[in-house]
Design an enzyme around this catalytic site. Structure first.
Site, PDB file in Angstrom:
ATOM      1  N   GLY A 165     -32.322  15.537 -51.050  1.00  0.00           N
ATOM      2  CA  GLY A 165     -31.045  15.699 -51.901  1.00  0.00           C
ATOM      3  C   GLY A 165     -31.482  16.521 -53.324  1.00  0.00           C
ATOM      4  CB  SER A 166     -34.286  18.033 -54.806  1.00  0.00           C
ATOM      5  OG  SER A 166     -34.700  19.035 -54.182  1.00  0.00           O
ATOM      6  CG  ASN A 211     -28.346  26.580 -44.596  1.00  0.00           C
ATOM      7  OD1 ASN A 211     -28.770  25.508 -45.092  1.00  0.00           O
ATOM      8  ND2 ASN A 211     -29.438  26.982 -43.776  1.00  0.00           N
ATOM      9  CG  HIS A 226     -34.337  29.093 -44.380  1.00  0.00           C
ATOM     10  ND1 HIS A 226     -34.553  28.104 -43.675  1.00  0.00           N
ATOM     11  CD2 HIS A 226     -35.458  30.028 -44.089  1.00  0.00           C
ATOM     12  CE1 HIS A 226     -35.686  27.958 -42.768  1.00  0.00           C
ATOM     13  NE2 HIS A 226     -36.321  29.358 -43.379  1.00  0.00           N
ATOM     14  CD  GLU A 278     -34.964  25.723 -51.650  1.00  0.00           C
ATOM     15  OE1 GLU A 278     -34.195  24.736 -51.210  1.00  0.00           O
ATOM     16  OE2 GLU A 278     -36.215  25.573 -50.983  1.00  0.00           O
TER      17      GLU A 278
HETATM   18  C1  GRF Z   1     -34.645  22.847 -48.747  1.00  0.00           C
HETATM   19  O1  GRF Z   1     -35.943  23.414 -49.101  1.00  0.00           O
HETATM   20  C2  GRF Z   1     -33.790  23.895 -48.440  1.00  0.00           C
HETATM   21  O2  GRF Z   1     -34.015  25.131 -48.765  1.00  0.00           O
HETATM   22  C3  GRF Z   1     -33.959  23.386 -46.860  1.00  0.00           C
HETATM   23  O3  GRF Z   1     -34.087  21.923 -47.072  1.00  0.00           O
HETATM   24  C4  GRF Z   1     -34.561  21.540 -48.131  1.00  0.00           C
HETATM   25  C5  GRF Z   1     -33.661  20.620 -48.818  1.00  0.00           C
HETATM   26  O4  GRF Z   1     -34.396  19.918 -49.889  1.00  0.00           O
HETATM   27  N1  GRF Z   1     -32.788  23.841 -45.937  1.00  0.00           N
HETATM   28  P1  GRF Z   1     -33.587  18.812 -50.728  1.00  0.00           P
HETATM   29  O5  GRF Z   1     -33.163  17.783 -49.781  1.00  0.00           O
HETATM   30  O6  GRF Z   1     -32.216  19.444 -51.209  1.00  0.00           O
HETATM   31  O7  GRF Z   1     -34.438  18.268 -51.577  1.00  0.00           O
END
Ligand code: GRF
Length: 200
Positions: free
Chosen positions: A12-13, A107, A109, A179
């Site tokens: 969930g970061s 989404n 990635h 991200e």
């Molecule tokens: C992230 O690396 C995202 O790109 C992928 O899953 C991971 C989720 O990380 N789809 P978090 O749960 O948001 O920490």
């Protein structure tokens, strides 16, 4: 204010970064629902700390796939969700939800799609594959969700160069930091109409 629904399965970061951006006002949106297929994931605990409505929907609550899809569609509609944000959600979205939210499900990635995406490409596997392939760069992709894993119009990408000593975990750290910034920025651009989406 646009109402966001966030789909999570794990840590969930990214969800937290979006919640922080909403709180700080850099993202002019409100999170109306956090939905998870995993009742025990850390993301749900974080969402509850932010006083966001949470819901667990999975094959445990709805063994039939179509009923599960309908329940997801209903939950998102009842909370008047306008944009659905997948943030580490590990399941495919059902056809009914996909069509009801066409062009409004996104989404993130951790690679430069179309490279290093698809079924089984998640978490450290992505970064290990990037390093094994001898890539000189990697990055983050944000895309529309159109059914299959990591498929759909690319809305934003940010690249980084790999160092000679890069490992999958150093790469994972660098990419996750990107991200956390790029997701909220891109959602704001979508809200502002600065990103054109193909809707057919
Ligand atoms: C992230 O690396 C995202 O790109 C992928 O899953 C991971 C989720 O990380 N789809 P978090 O749960 O948001 O920490």
């Amino acid at each position: 204010m646009k109402k966001l629904g966030i789909l999570v399965s794990g840590r969930g970061s990214n969800m937290q970064a979006i919640l922080e951006a909403c709180d700080s006002g850099s993202l002019k949106a409100k999170v109306g629902l956090v939905l998870s297929n995993n009742a025990d994931c850390p993301a749900l605990i974080i969402a509850q700390k932010y006083n966001i409505a949470t819901l667990h929907l999975s094959s445990k609550t709805h063994p039939d796939q179509q009923t599960l899809d309908l329940a997801m569609h209903n939950a998102l509609s009842e909370h008047q969700i306008e944009i659905v944000i997948m943030a580490g959600f590990m399941k495919k979205i059902g056809l009914q939800t996909l069509s009801a939210f066409k062009g409004r499900i996104i989404n993130i990635h951790p690679s430069l799609l179309p490279k290093f995406g698809g079924k089984g490409m998640y978490g450290h596997r992505v970064h290990e594959a990037v390093i094994a392939a001898g890539e000189k760069e990697s990055g983050v992709t944000i895309h529309l969700v159109e059914g299959d894993y990591d498929q759909g119009q690319i809305l934003a990408q940010r690249k980084i160069a790999l160092s000679d000593l890069e490992t999958s975990s150093s790469l994972a750290d660098k990419i996750l930091k990107i991200e956390h910034v790029l997701y909220a920025e891109t959602i704001q651009k979508i809200i502002d109409g600065q990103i054109t989406r193909t809707l057919d």
